[in-house]
Write an enzyme that holds these catalytic residues in place. Structure first.
Site, short mmCIF file in Angstrom:
data_model
loop_
_atom_site.label_atom_id
_atom_site.label_comp_id
_atom_site.label_asym_id
_atom_site.label_seq_id
_atom_site.Cartn_x
_atom_site.Cartn_y
_atom_site.Cartn_z
N LYS A 108 0.85 -1.20 0.00
CA LYS A 108 0.00 0.00 0.00
C LYS A 108 0.88 1.24 0.00
CE LYS A 108 -3.99 1.89 2.61
NZ LYS A 108 -4.87 1.70 3.79
N SER B 178 -9.87 1.77 2.76
CA SER B 178 -9.01 2.53 1.90
C SER B 178 -7.99 1.68 1.12
CB SER B 178 -8.24 3.57 2.72
OG SER B 178 -7.38 2.96 3.64
N SER C 96 -9.84 -0.49 7.14
CA SER C 96 -9.32 -0.39 5.77
C SER C 96 -8.63 -1.61 5.22
CB SER C 96 -8.37 0.80 5.66
OG SER C 96 -9.13 1.95 5.45
N1 GLN Z 1 -13.17 4.12 6.30
C1 GLN Z 1 -12.46 4.59 7.45
C2 GLN Z 1 -12.07 6.03 7.23
O1 GLN Z 1 -12.39 6.56 6.25
C3 GLN Z 1 -11.31 3.71 7.75
C4 GLN Z 1 -10.04 4.08 7.09
C5 GLN Z 1 -8.88 3.22 7.48
O2 GLN Z 1 -9.02 2.21 8.17
N2 GLN Z 1 -7.71 3.66 7.08
O3 GLN Z 1 -11.41 6.63 8.03
#
Ligand code: GLN
Length: 482
Positions: A78, A153, A177
């Site tokens: 990532k 994400s 995410s």
């Molecule tokens: N969807 C969550 C957010 O937008 C989680 C993001 C994550 O775990 N990096 O913050």
């Protein structure tokens, strides 16, 4: 035999027996990327020369008997995880062109275990999002249906593994995410106990919640990758002084006598009927193998999204202060120092990132701190306590990972609240720091449904064993790898 359809564990076995060379495997994946990534859009950076050079180093390790069980296996990373001398953009214009001078600890560990970096994959800008649509650079498409989101994400990671252009990937999980995109793409995603994997070199979002973890096409692959990257790291002050995650007992996982708690609040009609049906059917299959599933109530999870969206932005507003256009990445000229910082941040951060910085700054400011930040921390403690009480009576908590299957790109991008509510099931594990995994449990309307299992802090090995046993019963999906 196509190398790109094998599991990582199988590839590792072929490589260690020297039935196949690390360079061949790397080349097969580079070819697959060239062929398929123009439609998937998972990769932000691919550097074939670098990958092949890493494959040669891995090969010498294998030849010397120095590599782990994944020696020579490629892995996508990532793009919020620092890679020395290779672009690390966080999918943000602010970091366009930023080349870290050092490796994240997880990358050093990958290399020590003989894994091969395949490239850097897309994400929502600074990992803020649930659909991968907040990337400043490109859309990533779900390999099951290119009109749909791969989740976020870590959408580049999940799309790459499900779409046959990486056997393994690393992601990061602050509020779900890793697990959420794994669920939407029909692969396995594992968030280890907070502190079990070093955050050194992970670009910080919400430091008290962030955790790096693996994606794989099955539980064994994810477990082997978790083992390779975990363990104490003196460079991360929140790293636990514990050994790496062990996988030797993985296949001793059993369902008989396992007590599972199913929180009613996570099975509400906010979830799609097809998802609820799949999760109920999965519970029935686990019960048929001797597990018990008991419905429980965890009232605090109703406040999870509200609480998370105060704590995570608060930490983000502080962490992202370093992106001033002077220390890292790109700069937009303004008048004087303050003007330059303002122009850089104003022009180069995307909408979602700016919104969160503002919310976080507000929640932390004098006069509001007690009402928002302190209150949110209290609810966080309550939620962690509620789950700890459950873990006194149950081996694990079971739930859907995501209340929905993969949605269409663009479908929710104008509805930030709907997107944030998708995090309801995954947020508790970040709040409490406990491990959680998503495994596929079937299809709804032809799209994958993820089943989440959560267990007490530091029970990562047991959770992986349980997930492995559940996978034997639930079966795996036919991924669109070809
Ligand atoms: N969807 C969550 C957010 O937008 C989680 C993001 C994550 O775990 N990096 O913050």
């Amino acid at each position: 035999m196509s190398l790109t359809t094998l599991s990582a564990a199988e590839l590792g076995r072929l490589l260690s027996r020297r039935d196949v060379a690390a360079r061949e495997v790397a080349q097969a994946y580079l070819d697959a990327i060239q062929r398929k990534d123009p439609t998937l859009g998972a990769y932000l950076t691919v550097d074939p020369e670098r990958t092949l050079a890493e494959a040669d180093v891995a090969q010498s390790k294998i030849d010397a008997g120095d590599a782990g069980p994944l020696g020579g296996v490629p892995v996508a990373i990532k793009d919020n995880i620092s890679t020395a001398d290779q672009r690390t953009t966080c999918a943000s214009k602010v970091l366009k062109g930023y080349i870290p001078p050092f490796d994240a600890t997880v990358c050093t560990r990958l290399r020590d275990a003989g894994l091969v970096g395949l490239g850097k994959v897309n994400l929502d800008e600074f990992a803020m999002g649930t659909s991968c649509e907040n990337s400043a650079f490109q859309l990533t498409h779900n390999p099951w249906d290119p009109d749909r989101s791969p989740g976020g994400s870590s959408g580049g990671s999940s799309a790459a593994v499900a779409g046959g252009i990486a056997p393994l990937a690393l992601g990061s999980d602050t509020g779900g995410s890793i697990r959420m995109p794994a669920s939407l793409c029909g692969v396995v995603g594992f968030k280890p106990t907070y502190g079990r994997v070093s955050r050194y070199g992970l670009v910080a979002f919400g430091s008290s919640l962030d955790q790096i973890g693996p994606f794989g096409r099955n539980v064994e692959d994810a477990a082997l990758l978790a083992a390779a990257i975990s363990g104490h790291d003196p460079r991360d002050s929140t790293s636990l002084a514990r050994p790496p995650i062990a996988t030797d007992a993985l296949r001793s996982g059993r369902l008989h006598g396992i007590r599972l708690a199913l929180p009613l609040e996570l099975m509400s009609d906010a979830a799609e009927p097809g998802v609820l049906d799949s999760v109920r059917a999965a519970c029935a299959k686990l019960e048929a193998e001797g597990a018990t599933v008991e419905e429980v109530s965890t009232p605090s999870v109703r406040y999870g999204v509200t609480t998370y969206y105060l704590i995570a932005p608060s930490e983000a507003s502080s962490n992202l202060a370093r992106f001033d256009g002077i220390r890292y990445g790109s700069q937009v000229d303004g008048s004087g120092h303050v003007g330059t910082v303002a122009a850089t941040r104003g022009k180069l951060f995307g909408h979602e990132v700016k919104a969160r910085i503002m919310i976080g700054t507000y929640a932390l400011s004098a006069g509001y701190y007690d009402a928002y930040y302190v209150r949110a921390q209290q609810v966080r403690a309550l939620m962690a306590q509620e789950f700890e009480t459950l873990f006194d009576r149950f081996d694990a908590v079971i739930s859907p990972t995501s209340p929905v299957v993969a949605f269409r790109l663009g479908e929710l991008s104008r509805d930030p609240l709907a997107l944030k509510l998708l995090d309801t099931c995954t947020i508790p594990a970040n709040m409490g720091g406990f491990p959680a995994i998503s495994i596929p449990c079937g299809l709804s309307d032809g799209l994958p449904v993820g089943l989440q299992l959560m267990s007490p802090v530091m029970s990562d090995e047991k959770l992986l064993q349980l997930a492995w046993a559940a996978e034997q019963v639930l079966g795996s999906l036919d991924l669109p790898l070809g």
